[in-house]
Scaffold this motif. Structure first.
Motif, PDB file in Angstrom:
ATOM      1  N   LEU A 268      -7.369  31.564  15.149  1.00 14.97           N
ATOM      2  CA  LEU A 268      -8.701  31.714  15.748  1.00 14.97           C
ATOM      3  C   LEU A 268      -8.754  32.911  16.696  1.00 14.97           C
ATOM      4  N   PHE A 269      -7.609  33.305  17.228  1.00 11.76           N
ATOM      5  CA  PHE A 269      -7.611  34.453  18.126  1.00 11.76           C
ATOM      6  C   PHE A 269      -8.020  35.723  17.388  1.00 11.76           C
ATOM      7  N   ILE A 270      -7.852  35.730  16.076  1.00 10.81           N
ATOM      8  CA  ILE A 270      -8.324  36.862  15.276  1.00 10.81           C
ATOM      9  C   ILE A 270      -9.836  36.992  15.416  1.00 10.81           C
ATOM     10  N   ASP A 271     -10.543  35.867  15.483  1.00  9.35           N
ATOM     11  CA  ASP A 271     -11.996  35.903  15.716  1.00  9.35           C
ATOM     12  C   ASP A 271     -12.302  36.609  17.037  1.00  9.35           C
ATOM     13  N   ILE A 272     -11.501  36.344  18.047  1.00 10.12           N
ATOM     14  CA  ILE A 272     -11.715  36.940  19.362  1.00 10.12           C
ATOM     15  C   ILE A 272     -11.505  38.452  19.296  1.00 10.12           C
ATOM     16  N   LEU A 273     -10.428  38.867  18.648  1.00 13.45           N
ATOM     17  CA  LEU A 273     -10.145  40.293  18.507  1.00 13.45           C
ATOM     18  C   LEU A 273     -11.247  41.000  17.714  1.00 13.45           C
ATOM     19  N   ALA A 274     -11.680  40.372  16.625  1.00 15.85           N
ATOM     20  CA  ALA A 274     -12.740  40.964  15.797  1.00 15.85           C
ATOM     21  C   ALA A 274     -14.059  41.002  16.555  1.00 15.85           C
ATOM     22  N   PHE A 275     -14.360  39.971  17.345  1.00 18.48           N
ATOM     23  CA  PHE A 275     -15.589  39.945  18.136  1.00 18.48           C
ATOM     24  C   PHE A 275     -15.575  41.069  19.168  1.00 18.48           C
ATOM     25  N   GLY A 276     -14.413  41.301  19.766  1.00 24.02           N
ATOM     26  CA  GLY A 276     -14.272  42.408  20.716  1.00 24.02           C
ATOM     27  C   GLY A 276     -14.562  43.746  20.040  1.00 24.02           C
ATOM     28  N   GLN A 277     -14.044  43.933  18.838  1.00 24.17           N
ATOM     29  CA  GLN A 277     -14.313  45.157  18.077  1.00 24.17           C
ATOM     30  C   GLN A 277     -15.798  45.271  17.749  1.00 24.17           C
TER      31      GLN A 277
ATOM     32  N   PHE B 137      -8.031  39.161  31.188  1.00 22.98           N
ATOM     33  CA  PHE B 137      -8.563  38.310  30.107  1.00 22.98           C
ATOM     34  C   PHE B 137      -7.412  37.781  29.249  1.00 22.98           C
ATOM     35  N   TYR B 138      -6.507  38.659  28.849  1.00 28.91           N
ATOM     36  CA  TYR B 138      -5.403  38.249  27.991  1.00 28.91           C
ATOM     37  C   TYR B 138      -4.483  37.240  28.697  1.00 28.91           C
ATOM     38  N   LYS B 139      -4.114  37.518  29.942  1.00 25.07           N
ATOM     39  CA  LYS B 139      -3.219  36.621  30.678  1.00 25.07           C
ATOM     40  C   LYS B 139      -3.839  35.236  30.856  1.00 25.07           C
ATOM     41  N   LYS B 140      -5.115  35.216  31.235  1.00 21.84           N
ATOM     42  CA  LYS B 140      -5.798  33.928  31.438  1.00 21.84           C
ATOM     43  C   LYS B 140      -5.955  33.170  30.123  1.00 21.84           C
ATOM     44  N   THR B 141      -6.273  33.890  29.048  1.00 22.32           N
ATOM     45  CA  THR B 141      -6.436  33.252  27.737  1.00 22.32           C
ATOM     46  C   THR B 141      -5.091  32.733  27.237  1.00 22.32           C
ATOM     47  N   ARG B 142      -4.048  33.514  27.425  1.00 18.86           N
ATOM     48  CA  ARG B 142      -2.703  33.085  27.026  1.00 18.86           C
ATOM     49  C   ARG B 142      -2.303  31.822  27.783  1.00 18.86           C
ATOM     50  N   ALA B 143      -2.637  31.755  29.059  1.00 21.86           N
ATOM     51  CA  ALA B 143      -2.280  30.586  29.877  1.00 21.86           C
ATOM     52  C   ALA B 143      -2.966  29.309  29.394  1.00 21.86           C
ATOM     53  N   THR B 144      -4.113  29.440  28.734  1.00 27.00           N
ATOM     54  CA  THR B 144      -4.812  28.249  28.219  1.00 27.00           C
ATOM     55  C   THR B 144      -4.139  27.688  26.971  1.00 27.00           C
TER      56      THR B 144
ATOM     57  N   GLY C  15     -15.851  34.560  26.804  1.00 29.59           N
ATOM     58  CA  GLY C  15     -15.050  35.355  27.731  1.00 29.59           C
ATOM     59  C   GLY C  15     -14.951  36.808  27.305  1.00 29.59           C
ATOM     60  N   VAL C  16     -14.717  37.053  26.023  1.00 28.17           N
ATOM     61  CA  VAL C  16     -14.627  38.437  25.552  1.00 28.17           C
ATOM     62  C   VAL C  16     -16.010  39.090  25.557  1.00 28.17           C
ATOM     63  N   TYR C  17     -17.051  38.304  25.303  1.00 31.88           N
ATOM     64  CA  TYR C  17     -18.418  38.831  25.397  1.00 31.88           C
ATOM     65  C   TYR C  17     -18.701  39.308  26.826  1.00 31.88           C
ATOM     66  N   GLY C  18     -18.375  38.474  27.801  1.00 32.75           N
ATOM     67  CA  GLY C  18     -18.587  38.838  29.204  1.00 32.75           C
ATOM     68  C   GLY C  18     -17.762  40.051  29.605  1.00 32.75           C
ATOM     69  N   LEU C  19     -16.527  40.105  29.132  1.00 34.69           N
ATOM     70  CA  LEU C  19     -15.650  41.239  29.414  1.00 34.69           C
ATOM     71  C   LEU C  19     -16.245  42.541  28.882  1.00 34.69           C
ATOM     72  N   MET C  20     -16.724  42.506  27.658  1.00 33.76           N
ATOM     73  CA  MET C  20     -17.199  43.725  26.996  1.00 33.76           C
ATOM     74  C   MET C  20     -18.600  44.148  27.449  1.00 33.76           C
ATOM     75  N   THR C  21     -19.453  43.190  27.815  1.00 37.21           N
ATOM     76  CA  THR C  21     -20.851  43.507  28.125  1.00 37.21           C
ATOM     77  C   THR C  21     -21.208  43.354  29.598  1.00 37.21           C
ATOM     78  N   GLN C  22     -20.406  42.603  30.339  1.00 42.51           N
ATOM     79  CA  GLN C  22     -20.699  42.235  31.733  1.00 42.51           C
ATOM     80  C   GLN C  22     -22.044  41.517  31.841  1.00 42.51           C
ATOM     81  N   ASP C  23     -22.374  40.759  30.794  1.00 41.01           N
ATOM     82  CA  ASP C  23     -23.601  39.956  30.734  1.00 41.01           C
ATOM     83  C   ASP C  23     -23.197  38.492  30.688  1.00 41.01           C
ATOM     84  N   GLU C  24     -23.698  37.690  31.609  1.00 47.69           N
ATOM     85  CA  GLU C  24     -23.333  36.272  31.648  1.00 47.69           C
ATOM     86  C   GLU C  24     -24.355  35.367  30.981  1.00 47.69           C
ATOM     87  N   ASP C  25     -25.409  35.915  30.398  1.00 50.19           N
ATOM     88  CA  ASP C  25     -26.472  35.111  29.784  1.00 50.19           C
ATOM     89  C   ASP C  25     -25.992  34.457  28.489  1.00 50.19           C
ATOM     90  N   PRO C  26     -25.887  33.116  28.453  1.00 48.27           N
ATOM     91  CA  PRO C  26     -25.421  32.424  27.252  1.00 48.27           C
ATOM     92  C   PRO C  26     -26.300  32.672  26.027  1.00 48.27           C
TER      93      PRO C  26
END
Length: 176
Positions: free
Chosen positions: A149-158, A31-38, A75-86
């Motif tokens: 904005l990446f702080i939002d991603i980190l906080a959402f993961g938490q 997740f981190y490598k792919k996100t960094r590449a974007t 992406g972080v939602y899918g990583l943490m939950t393994q749920d693809e439902d939008p």
């Protein structure tokens, strides 16, 4: 083609992308490598990690970070939950932002009561993405601001990991 400045763009994004289980990240390293590449982590988005190509031709400056924030949150939602439902993702993202900005934050009180969940999330994302287009923000580079904005991603993961954003974690984020 979606227009991130038009109402309903989140629903169109998920319809076009057709995310499936195989598109979910299985580990944080990938997740981190792919996100960094974007470029999202640096605030200068050059691509999106999506099943289908996202055509940004004709988009204005704040539209790319909107889609990048949505896509990375998903992406972080899918990583943490393994749920693809939008729809499940959108609900969790709304709960997260409500937890991030509790009762006293008037903007989200004004935004959330009206409209569908996806429209409410669109409004929140619009407030989170900053550009140097208007006079107030010209003193700050949109790249630096959008890198935050990446702080939002980190906080959402938490939030997804703990069911809430730990108070210590929030205090540390606010110091940044």
């Amino acid at each position: 083609m979606i227009n991130p400045s038009a109402s309903g763009w989140i629903d169109k994004f998920f319809i076009k992308q057709e995310f499936k289980k195989e598109h979910l990240f299985l580990d944080t390293g990938t997740f981190y490598k792919k996100t960094r590449a974007t470029g999202f982590i640096y605030g200068h988005i050059i691509s999106f990690e999506t099943p289908m190509l996202v055509d940004t031709k004709g988009w204005v400056q704040n539209e790319i970070p909107k889609v990048a924030l949505l896509n990375t949150l998903y992406g972080v939602y899918g990583l943490m939950t393994q749920d693809e439902d939008p729809n499940n993702f959108i609900k969790k993202a709304l709960y997260f932002y409500d937890d991030l900005h509790p009762q006293g934050f008037n903007l989200f009180k004004k935004v959330l009561p009206n409209g569908s969940p996806s429209l409410n999330l669109e409004k929140i994302i619009d407030t989170r993405v900053q550009t140097n287009v208007d006079i107030i923000n010209k003193n700050f580079s949109h790249i630096v601001t959008n890198a935050l904005l990446f702080i939002d991603i980190l906080a959402f993961g938490q939030y997804l990991r703990n069911g809430k954003i730990p108070e210590k974690y929030l205090k540390k984020l606010k110091k940044l």
